[in-house]
Design an enzyme around this catalytic site. Structure first.
Site, PDB file in Angstrom:
ATOM      1  N   ARG A 230       0.915  -1.584   0.207  1.00  0.00           N
ATOM      2  CA  ARG A 230       0.137   0.248  -0.390  1.00  0.00           C
ATOM      3  C   ARG A 230       0.994   1.814  -0.269  1.00  0.00           C
ATOM      4  NH1 ARG A 230      -3.702  -2.605  -1.333  1.00  0.00           N
ATOM      5  NH2 ARG A 230      -5.301  -3.066  -0.605  1.00  0.00           N
ATOM      6  N   GLU A 259      -2.923   7.497  -3.874  1.00  0.00           N
ATOM      7  CA  GLU A 259      -4.137   7.323  -5.129  1.00  0.00           C
ATOM      8  C   GLU A 259      -5.524   8.100  -5.558  1.00  0.00           C
ATOM      9  OE1 GLU A 259      -4.393   3.300  -5.087  1.00  0.00           O
ATOM     10  OE2 GLU A 259      -2.275   3.092  -4.514  1.00  0.00           O
ATOM     11  N   HIS A 277      -1.394   0.197  -9.907  1.00  0.00           N
ATOM     12  CA  HIS A 277      -2.590  -0.206  -8.416  1.00  0.00           C
ATOM     13  C   HIS A 277      -3.113  -1.553  -9.171  1.00  0.00           C
ATOM     14  CE1 HIS A 277      -4.067  -0.841  -4.564  1.00  0.00           C
ATOM     15  NE2 HIS A 277      -4.265  -1.522  -5.326  1.00  0.00           N
TER      16      HIS A 277
HETATM   17  P1  NAP Z   1      -0.764 -11.519   4.663  1.00  0.00           P
HETATM   18  O1  NAP Z   1      -0.875 -13.076   4.130  1.00  0.00           O
HETATM   19  O2  NAP Z   1      -2.235 -11.382   5.841  1.00  0.00           O
HETATM   20  O3  NAP Z   1       0.946 -11.436   4.797  1.00  0.00           O
HETATM   21  C1  NAP Z   1       1.440  -9.836   5.428  1.00  0.00           C
HETATM   22  C2  NAP Z   1       2.696  -9.793   6.298  1.00  0.00           C
HETATM   23  O4  NAP Z   1       3.070  -8.840   6.332  1.00  0.00           O
HETATM   24  C3  NAP Z   1       2.926 -11.484   6.798  1.00  0.00           C
HETATM   25  O5  NAP Z   1       3.995 -11.902   6.605  1.00  0.00           O
HETATM   26  C4  NAP Z   1       2.540 -10.213   8.215  1.00  0.00           C
HETATM   27  O6  NAP Z   1       3.581 -10.826   9.829  1.00  0.00           O
HETATM   28  C5  NAP Z   1       3.881  -8.565   8.044  1.00  0.00           C
HETATM   29  N1  NAP Z   1       3.102  -7.281   8.517  1.00  0.00           N
HETATM   30  C6  NAP Z   1       1.569  -7.285   9.029  1.00  0.00           C
HETATM   31  N2  NAP Z   1       2.540  -6.047   9.691  1.00  0.00           N
HETATM   32  C7  NAP Z   1       3.168  -5.828   9.939  1.00  0.00           C
HETATM   33  C8  NAP Z   1       4.331  -4.783  10.452  1.00  0.00           C
HETATM   34  N3  NAP Z   1       3.745  -4.076  11.546  1.00  0.00           N
HETATM   35  N4  NAP Z   1       5.361  -4.928  10.225  1.00  0.00           N
HETATM   36  C9  NAP Z   1       5.705  -6.471   9.685  1.00  0.00           C
HETATM   37  N5  NAP Z   1       5.647  -6.358   9.037  1.00  0.00           N
HETATM   38  C10 NAP Z   1       4.214  -7.188   9.312  1.00  0.00           C
HETATM   39  O7  NAP Z   1      -1.451 -10.899   3.366  1.00  0.00           O
HETATM   40  P2  NAP Z   1      -0.992 -11.150   2.267  1.00  0.00           P
HETATM   41  O8  NAP Z   1      -2.226 -12.128   1.820  1.00  0.00           O
HETATM   42  O9  NAP Z   1       0.251 -11.682   1.635  1.00  0.00           O
HETATM   43  O10 NAP Z   1      -1.293  -9.817   0.949  1.00  0.00           O
HETATM   44  C11 NAP Z   1      -0.389  -8.413   2.311  1.00  0.00           C
HETATM   45  C12 NAP Z   1      -0.984  -7.199   1.104  1.00  0.00           C
HETATM   46  O11 NAP Z   1      -0.654  -7.346  -0.183  1.00  0.00           O
HETATM   47  C13 NAP Z   1      -2.576  -6.677   1.169  1.00  0.00           C
HETATM   48  O12 NAP Z   1      -3.064  -6.627   2.496  1.00  0.00           O
HETATM   49  C14 NAP Z   1      -2.593  -5.660   0.180  1.00  0.00           C
HETATM   50  O13 NAP Z   1      -2.197  -4.206   1.132  1.00  0.00           O
HETATM   51  C15 NAP Z   1      -1.488  -5.710  -0.478  1.00  0.00           C
HETATM   52  N6  NAP Z   1      -1.397  -6.270  -1.853  1.00  0.00           N
HETATM   53  C16 NAP Z   1      -1.513  -5.174  -2.684  1.00  0.00           C
HETATM   54  C17 NAP Z   1      -2.162  -5.831  -3.666  1.00  0.00           C
HETATM   55  C18 NAP Z   1      -2.049  -4.735  -5.600  1.00  0.00           C
HETATM   56  O14 NAP Z   1      -2.483  -4.228  -6.254  1.00  0.00           O
HETATM   57  N7  NAP Z   1      -0.457  -3.778  -5.499  1.00  0.00           N
HETATM   58  C19 NAP Z   1      -2.366  -6.915  -4.309  1.00  0.00           C
HETATM   59  C20 NAP Z   1      -2.777  -7.348  -3.406  1.00  0.00           C
HETATM   60  C21 NAP Z   1      -2.592  -7.531  -2.355  1.00  0.00           C
HETATM   61  P3  NAP Z   1       2.863 -11.641  10.236  1.00  0.00           P
HETATM   62  O15 NAP Z   1       3.376 -13.125   9.383  1.00  0.00           O
HETATM   63  O16 NAP Z   1       4.409 -11.890  11.516  1.00  0.00           O
HETATM   64  O17 NAP Z   1       1.697 -11.351  10.442  1.00  0.00           O
HETATM   65  C1  8YV Z   2      -7.447  -5.135  -5.710  1.00  0.00           C
HETATM   66  C2  8YV Z   2      -5.634  -5.172  -3.840  1.00  0.00           C
HETATM   67  O1  8YV Z   2      -6.483  -4.046  -7.036  1.00  0.00           O
HETATM   68  O2  8YV Z   2      -6.460  -6.994  -3.111  1.00  0.00           O
HETATM   69  C3  8YV Z   2      -5.895  -6.372  -2.419  1.00  0.00           C
HETATM   70  O3  8YV Z   2      -5.736  -5.525  -1.698  1.00  0.00           O
HETATM   71  O4  8YV Z   2      -4.658  -4.328  -3.391  1.00  0.00           O
HETATM   72  C4  8YV Z   2      -5.581  -5.305  -5.316  1.00  0.00           C
HETATM   73  O5  8YV Z   2      -5.247  -6.990  -5.530  1.00  0.00           O
HETATM   74  C5  8YV Z   2      -7.859  -4.149  -4.889  1.00  0.00           C
HETATM   75  O6  8YV Z   2      -8.647  -4.584  -4.579  1.00  0.00           O
HETATM   76  C6  8YV Z   2      -8.761  -3.835  -6.056  1.00  0.00           C
HETATM   77  O7  8YV Z   2      -9.952  -2.276  -5.249  1.00  0.00           O
END
Ligand code: NAP
Ligand code: 8YV
Length: 316
Positions: A230, A259, A277
């Site tokens: 993010r 954004e 994004h």
């Molecule tokens: P997840 O499985 O919950 O993994 C999140 C990771 O971040 C975990 O390893 C967690 O640590 C770590 N974390 C959380 N808070 C932290 C902190 N304060 N300091 C250090 N590490 C921390 O989530 P995910 O499914 O992989 O998704 C992660 C994130 O990617 C989403 O929440 C979203 O913001 C982002 N995302 C972005 C897009 C995009 O379109 N750019 C798409 C999808 C997701 P622990 O394992 O120790 O709990």
């Molecule tokens: C999407 C994301 O673009 O899953 C997330 O956390 O940031 C992306 O996959 C978003 O959620 C669509 O609104």
């Protein structure tokens, strides 16, 4: 099947709408000419919400009959999940179905920045190759030290991709994992150890500006930074300054602090690749995300349970 009232926030695909319309009576928040009057008069009528745009405070306070919120995306920093849990409202999200796509987007960005995809493509297209000769050499992604900030579902999938490039993998998460990678107990120590740093934590207050000026200094003048988490996770002003000062070598960014606005300074830099994004934005993955949003609501309608509750709501 009886029809349950569903409030739609943000736009949804035709595929989602068709599937939901079979089981729910859908009203669209954006179609209401007087939002405040609509919420005051009818906000309490909706036990279910489908959202691609978070859960605004005015909806949450007006939705006195709300029982379930099905959110599109794995990140849910635009929903106050603790407040929902305290009111007994189940919040669901779409984990796992997008891991591969987001990890693939990281690889795309990493190659684009390291190999200067955009600059060399311009060189070929513009005729500069014939006029000025060969394009300058670029940096390989093979065998690098890569730091993953947030070794969760997507972080682990990124690590799997990096193994294919013979990377030495380092990570920082809140907790240490049972993995063959090197753990660092803070982001600065992680950045110090690697050449390539990728942020893939959730957003929100807990991770705000986790990637700071100190982290960029630790990454160093040959270091590359990637943010697919993010915008709030990075101190964007510090990132711009580090790039301007050449205290890091380049960046690949899919997310930004305000954004859809992107700072002009970033747009002017040749060593930065910017995406709007789109890490999960393929037909296939967005369809899988939408299907999970729908399946959560259908399951809830059937027996009150859901498939993928956010952690704050798992005990409800
Ligand atoms: P997840 O499985 O919950 O993994 C999140 C990771 O971040 C975990 O390893 C967690 O640590 C770590 N974390 C959380 N808070 C932290 C902190 N304060 N300091 C250090 N590490 C921390 O989530 P995910 O499914 O992989 O998704 C992660 C994130 O990617 C989403 O929440 C979203 O913001 C982002 N995302 C972005 C897009 C995009 O379109 N750019 C798409 C999808 C997701 P622990 O394992 O120790 O709990
Ligand atoms: C999407 C994301 O673009 O899953 C997330 O956390 O940031 C992306 O996959 C978003 O959620 C669509 O609104």
């Amino acid at each position: 099947m009886s029809s349950t009232k569903l409030l739609q926030i943000g736009s949804i695909s035709d595929r989602m709408r068709d599937a939901l319309a079979e089981a729910f009576e859908i009203d669209v928040l954006a179609d209401q000419s007087d939002r405040a009057a609509f919420l005051a008069e009818r906000g309490g009528d909706y036990p279910a919400v489908v959202t691609t745009a978070g859960l605004p405070d005015d909806v949450l306070s007006a939705a006195t009959g709300l029982k379930v919120v099905s959110s599109f995306g794995v990140g849910y920093d635009s929903i106050d999940a603790e407040a929902c849990a305290a009111r007994g409202i189940l919040v669901t999200h779409t984990p796992d179905v997008l891991n591969d796509e987001v990890a693939n987007t990281f690889v795309m960005l990493w190659l684009a920045v390291s190999r200067d995809l955009l600059g060399s493509e311009r060189h070929a297209r513009s005729g500069a190759w014939a006029k000025d000769g060969a394009y300058p050499l670029t940096r390989s992604i093979q065998g690098r030290r890569v730091g993953i900030l947030g070794l969760g579902r997507i972080g682990q999938t990124i690590a799997d991709r990096c193994e294919a490039f013979d990377a030495e993998i380092h990570y920082h998460s809140r907790s240490r994992k049972d993995v063959p990678y090197t753990y660092h107990d803070n982001p600065v120590a992680l950045a110090q150890a690697v050449e390539v740093l990728v942020a893939i934590t959730p957003g929100g207050a807990e991770t705000e500006h986790l990637v700071s000026a100190e982290v960029f200094d630790a990454l160093g003048p040959d270091g590359l930074f990637f943010n697919l988490a993010r915008g709030s996770v990075t101190d964007e002003a510090a990132l711009i300054q580090a790039l301007l000062d050449k205290r890091i070598a380049g960046a690949g960014l899919d997310v930004f602090e305000a954004e859809p606005k992107i700072p002009d300074a970033l747009k002017e830099m040749e060593n930065v690749v910017l995406l709007p994004h789109v890490a999960s934005a393929t037909y296939e993955t967005r369809a899988a995300m939408g299907d999970l949003v729908v399946r959560n609501l259908l399951q809830w309608q059937k027996d009150g349970s859901v498939l993928t509750a956010v952690p704050e709501c798992r005990d409800l």
